[in-house]
Motif scaffolding. Structure first.
Motif, PDB file in Angstrom:
ATOM      1  N   ASP A 202       0.834  -1.214   0.000  1.00 50.36           N
ATOM      2  CA  ASP A 202       0.000   0.000   0.000  1.00 50.36           C
ATOM      3  C   ASP A 202       0.865   1.259   0.000  1.00 50.36           C
ATOM      4  OD1 ASP A 202      -2.285  -1.392  -0.083  1.00 50.36           O
ATOM      5  OD2 ASP A 202      -2.899  -1.050   1.994  1.00 50.36           O
ATOM      6  N   ARG A 275     -15.769  -4.250   7.223  1.00 48.63           N
ATOM      7  CA  ARG A 275     -15.060  -4.176   8.507  1.00 48.63           C
ATOM      8  C   ARG A 275     -15.862  -3.393   9.556  1.00 48.63           C
ATOM      9  NH1 ARG A 275      -9.281  -1.760   7.724  1.00 48.63           N
ATOM     10  NH2 ARG A 275      -8.612  -3.730   6.858  1.00 48.63           N
ATOM     11  N   HIS A 276     -16.592  -2.359   9.096  1.00 47.75           N
ATOM     12  CA  HIS A 276     -17.296  -1.493  10.046  1.00 47.75           C
ATOM     13  C   HIS A 276     -18.779  -1.810  10.190  1.00 47.75           C
ATOM     14  CE1 HIS A 276     -13.643   0.913   9.216  1.00 47.75           C
ATOM     15  NE2 HIS A 276     -13.750   1.171  10.499  1.00 47.75           N
ATOM     16  N   ASP A 301     -23.121   1.240   3.916  1.00 41.12           N
ATOM     17  CA  ASP A 301     -22.955   0.231   4.968  1.00 41.12           C
ATOM     18  C   ASP A 301     -23.813   0.568   6.190  1.00 41.12           C
ATOM     19  OD1 ASP A 301     -21.702   2.204   6.433  1.00 41.12           O
ATOM     20  OD2 ASP A 301     -19.685   1.570   5.883  1.00 41.12           O
ATOM     21  N   CYS A 303     -22.484   1.196   9.418  1.00 45.12           N
ATOM     22  CA  CYS A 303     -21.419   1.404  10.406  1.00 45.12           C
ATOM     23  C   CYS A 303     -21.893   2.268  11.571  1.00 45.12           C
ATOM     24  CB  CYS A 303     -20.213   2.043   9.748  1.00 45.12           C
ATOM     25  SG  CYS A 303     -20.513   3.724   9.190  1.00 45.12           S
ATOM     26  N   ILE A 306     -20.188   8.048  10.481  1.00 44.66           N
ATOM     27  CA  ILE A 306     -18.834   8.523  10.794  1.00 44.66           C
ATOM     28  C   ILE A 306     -18.987   9.877  11.477  1.00 44.66           C
ATOM     29  CG2 ILE A 306     -16.656   9.319   9.740  1.00 44.66           C
ATOM     30  CD1 ILE A 306     -17.099   7.302   7.498  1.00 44.66           C
ATOM     31  N   PHE A 319      -4.913   8.299   8.264  1.00 45.90           N
ATOM     32  CA  PHE A 319      -5.999   8.602   9.210  1.00 45.90           C
ATOM     33  C   PHE A 319      -6.752   7.316   9.525  1.00 45.90           C
ATOM     34  CE2 PHE A 319     -10.410   9.518  10.188  1.00 45.90           C
ATOM     35  CZ  PHE A 319     -10.250  10.398  11.249  1.00 45.90           C
ATOM     36  N   ARG A 320      -6.941   7.041  10.815  1.00 44.56           N
ATOM     37  CA  ARG A 320      -7.638   5.814  11.189  1.00 44.56           C
ATOM     38  C   ARG A 320      -8.807   6.050  12.125  1.00 44.56           C
ATOM     39  NH1 ARG A 320      -3.608   1.064  12.574  1.00 44.56           N
ATOM     40  NH2 ARG A 320      -4.093   1.912  14.616  1.00 44.56           N
ATOM     41  N   GLY A 332      -6.325  -1.579   9.781  1.00 39.54           N
ATOM     42  CA  GLY A 332      -5.329  -1.292   8.750  1.00 39.54           C
ATOM     43  C   GLY A 332      -4.447  -0.135   9.159  1.00 39.54           C
ATOM     44  N   GLY A 334      -4.581   2.823   7.609  1.00 32.33           N
ATOM     45  CA  GLY A 334      -5.193   4.100   7.238  1.00 32.33           C
ATOM     46  C   GLY A 334      -4.740   4.567   5.866  1.00 32.33           C
ATOM     47  N   LEU A 337      -8.189   4.432   1.905  1.00 25.26           N
ATOM     48  CA  LEU A 337      -8.997   5.501   1.290  1.00 25.26           C
ATOM     49  C   LEU A 337      -8.126   6.511   0.551  1.00 25.26           C
ATOM     50  CD1 LEU A 337     -11.789   6.144   3.951  1.00 25.26           C
ATOM     51  CD2 LEU A 337     -11.972   4.981   1.754  1.00 25.26           C
ATOM     52  N   ALA A 338      -6.894   6.746   1.069  1.00 27.22           N
ATOM     53  CA  ALA A 338      -5.991   7.670   0.363  1.00 27.22           C
ATOM     54  C   ALA A 338      -5.636   7.078  -1.000  1.00 27.22           C
ATOM     55  CB  ALA A 338      -4.737   7.912   1.192  1.00 27.22           C
ATOM     56  N   PHE A 362     -20.095   5.750   0.676  1.00 26.77           N
ATOM     57  CA  PHE A 362     -18.948   6.247  -0.096  1.00 26.77           C
ATOM     58  C   PHE A 362     -19.345   6.245  -1.563  1.00 26.77           C
ATOM     59  CE2 PHE A 362     -16.766   5.315   3.793  1.00 26.77           C
ATOM     60  CZ  PHE A 362     -15.684   6.190   3.804  1.00 26.77           C
TER      61      PHE A 362
HETATM   62  N1  ATP Z   1     -17.189   2.280   5.736  1.00 26.76           N
HETATM   63  C1  ATP Z   1     -16.691   2.903   6.794  1.00 26.76           C
HETATM   64  N2  ATP Z   1     -17.436   3.094   7.893  1.00 26.76           N
HETATM   65  C2  ATP Z   1     -16.957   3.729   8.967  1.00 26.76           C
HETATM   66  N3  ATP Z   1     -15.720   4.249   9.058  1.00 26.76           N
HETATM   67  C3  ATP Z   1     -14.934   4.119   7.990  1.00 26.76           C
HETATM   68  C4  ATP Z   1     -15.367   3.432   6.810  1.00 26.76           C
HETATM   69  N4  ATP Z   1     -14.370   3.467   5.902  1.00 26.76           N
HETATM   70  C5  ATP Z   1     -13.356   4.119   6.510  1.00 26.76           C
HETATM   71  N5  ATP Z   1     -13.663   4.493   7.745  1.00 26.76           N
HETATM   72  C6  ATP Z   1     -12.797   5.254   8.685  1.00 26.76           C
HETATM   73  O1  ATP Z   1     -11.773   5.863   7.941  1.00 26.76           O
HETATM   74  C7  ATP Z   1     -10.486   5.381   8.369  1.00 26.76           C
HETATM   75  C8  ATP Z   1      -9.544   5.350   7.178  1.00 26.76           C
HETATM   76  O2  ATP Z   1      -9.890   4.297   6.286  1.00 26.76           O
HETATM   77  P1  ATP Z   1      -8.782   3.649   5.370  1.00 26.76           P
HETATM   78  O3  ATP Z   1      -9.413   2.660   4.499  1.00 26.76           O
HETATM   79  O4  ATP Z   1      -8.009   4.750   4.720  1.00 26.76           O
HETATM   80  O5  ATP Z   1      -7.806   2.985   6.399  1.00 26.76           O
HETATM   81  P2  ATP Z   1      -7.971   1.625   7.188  1.00 26.76           P
HETATM   82  O6  ATP Z   1      -9.139   0.861   6.661  1.00 26.76           O
HETATM   83  O7  ATP Z   1      -7.974   1.965   8.641  1.00 26.76           O
HETATM   84  O8  ATP Z   1      -6.608   0.897   6.836  1.00 26.76           O
HETATM   85  P3  ATP Z   1      -6.190   0.213   5.436  1.00 26.76           P
HETATM   86  O9  ATP Z   1      -7.268   0.556   4.459  1.00 26.76           O
HETATM   87  O10 ATP Z   1      -4.869   0.814   5.130  1.00 26.76           O
HETATM   88  O11 ATP Z   1      -6.121  -1.229   5.682  1.00 26.76           O
HETATM   89  C9  ATP Z   1     -10.765   4.062   8.989  1.00 26.76           C
HETATM   90  O12 ATP Z   1      -9.780   3.709   9.920  1.00 26.76           O
HETATM   91  C10 ATP Z   1     -12.116   4.300   9.662  1.00 26.76           C
HETATM   92  O13 ATP Z   1     -11.956   4.984  10.879  1.00 26.76           O
END
Ligand code: ATP
Ligand code: MG
Length: 370
Positions: A202, A275-276, A301, A303, A306, A319-320, A332, A334, A337-338, A362
């Motif tokens: 990544d 995941r969420h 989703d 979740c 947010i 950002f996590r 992950g 963070g 999404l970037a 999203f």
């Molecule tokens: N579908 C979602 N519902 C709720 N929160 C979300 C969702 N997607 C992302 N986030 C929030 O945004 C943060 C950043 O997401 P991102 O995908 O960039 O990183 P990650 O999932 O934590 O790690 P990685 O994707 O590198 O494995 C997440 O840690 C979470 O807090």
């Protein structure tokens, strides 16, 4: 006292003489300006005034001599021109002082950290100052994000590496010998290695995106097919988590895209959504055309939403969402999404997120091809 003299005036001749002499003086002025082109604006302003006054004087003197004007009339005319010239020089001096002073103020401000654009500058200098202020602010934000990323990533790498080292040493020294624990340690080490390799992949992808080195091989594809492939790929993860995955597409929705890259962006959204989302709830993928005529991919989703203040930050690198960066199972780095944002923007599209119903949605919007 007013002196009046009647002279015969040949107007075309007067215009021709004044224009000819004016042209010669102007050419000399342009030459001097070119020679002084790297000097202060104040010097240039002085040259402009001197050229204007000289052109006028030369023209007036020539006309006076042509008309054979003598005595008080000649003196009066020359005095008027001389006074006009002096007034012009004075105004130019004041103006030049201001321009030079304001540019010095701008240069002094640039030397300060952080740079704040001085106010009340002449329009062009103000535009330069404002543009500089924006550029410096962007640079500072990027530098901060880069520093944060290095700190967070090294933290995220160090923690699992320390765990793996402890487990490997325990295995090597025979501290753990019962087959069950040995197998568990091996499985755990393998899991961590996989997690770390995907994080390194990544980071590599992200650095390519940021360096503008992402090579896309774009072709005409249907978003409906992309959604179907993504659902098939994410199905095992959803099943393991007990999350329902649904897909809906209106027609095929053609776009010009790199299937691999766009699939990766959509996959990152779907993995996050799964995941969420708690088990027994649903993650829904949709492909369609929005009101503005753009192709639209969305992932909804459950979740729970947010936090408002995080909605604009989720696409930031590293950002996590939580303040403490304790690696959690399945959590992950963070970066997902970037990476998704980088890929979508490389496709001339936009990515965004809104809270909607029981969770968030999203959305990826891309130009539709006819
Ligand atoms: N579908 C979602 N519902 C709720 N929160 C979300 C969702 N997607 C992302 N986030 C929030 O945004 C943060 C950043 O997401 P991102 O995908 O960039 O990183 P990650 O999932 O934590 O790690 P990685 O994707 O590198 O494995 C997440 O840690 C979470 O807090
Ligand atoms: Mg993610």
């Amino acid at each position: 006292m007013i002196f009046l003299t009647t002279v015969m005036v040949d107007l075309p001749m007067v215009v021709a003489v004044v224009a000819g002499l004016g042209l010669l003086v102007a050419l000399a002025g342009v030459g001097i300006m070119w020679w002084l082109r790297t000097r202060s604006i104040g010097v240039m302003l002085a040259v402009v005034v001197v050229v204007a006054v000289t052109a006028t004087l030369v023209g007036v003197v020539a006309i006076i001599m042509q008309m054979i004007i003598e005595g008080p009339v000649k003196d009066t005319v020359l005095s008027v021109v001389a006074v006009g010239g002096l007034v012009g020089l004075g105004v130019a001096f004041v103006l030049a002082r201001r321009v030079v002073g304001e540019s010095r103020r701008l240069v002094a401000a640039v030397g300060l950290v952080p740079f704040a654009a001085p106010r009340g500058l002449p329009a062009e200098l103000q535009t330069i100052a404002n543009t500089l202020e924006e550029a410096y602010a962007r640079e500072r934000a990027l530098e901060g994000a880069r520093r944060e990323l290095v700190a967070w990533v090294s933290h995220d790498l160090r923690t699992p590496l320390a765990g793996m080292r402890a487990m490997a040493e325990a295995l090597e020294d025979g501290v753990v010998s019962d087959p069950e624990t040995v197998a568990r340690y091996h499985a755990q080490i393998k899991l961590e290695v996989e997690r770390l390799s995907s994080m390194v992949d990544d980071l590599f992808e992200l650095s390519r995106i940021h360096a503008g080195a992402l090579r896309l091989s774009r072709a005409r594809i249907g978003l409906a097919d992309l959604v179907a492939d993504t659902v098939a790929g994410a199905e095992p993860l959803a099943r393991a988590k007990g999350v329902r995955l649904t897909a809906e597409a209106v027609a095929s929705v053609p776009v010009e895209a790199d299937t691999g890259a766009l699939g990766r962006a959509l996959g990152n959204l779907v993995i996050n959504a799964i995941r969420h989302t708690p088990s027994d709830r649903t993650v829904a993928l949709r492909a369609g055309v929005d009101d503005g005529g753009m192709a639209c991919l969305s992932v909804s989703d459950c979740c729970g939403g947010i936090p408002e203040e995080d909605l604009t930050r989720v696409f930031e690198v590293a950002f996590r969402g939580e303040a403490a960066r304790t690696p959690t199972a399945g959590g992950g780095a963070g970066l997902g999404l970037a990476i998704a944002q980088g890929i979508v923007e490389a496709h001339d599209g936009v990515i965004g997120v809104v809270n909607d119903g029981p969770g968030c949605r999203f959305e990826i919007r891309l130009p539709l091809v006819g």
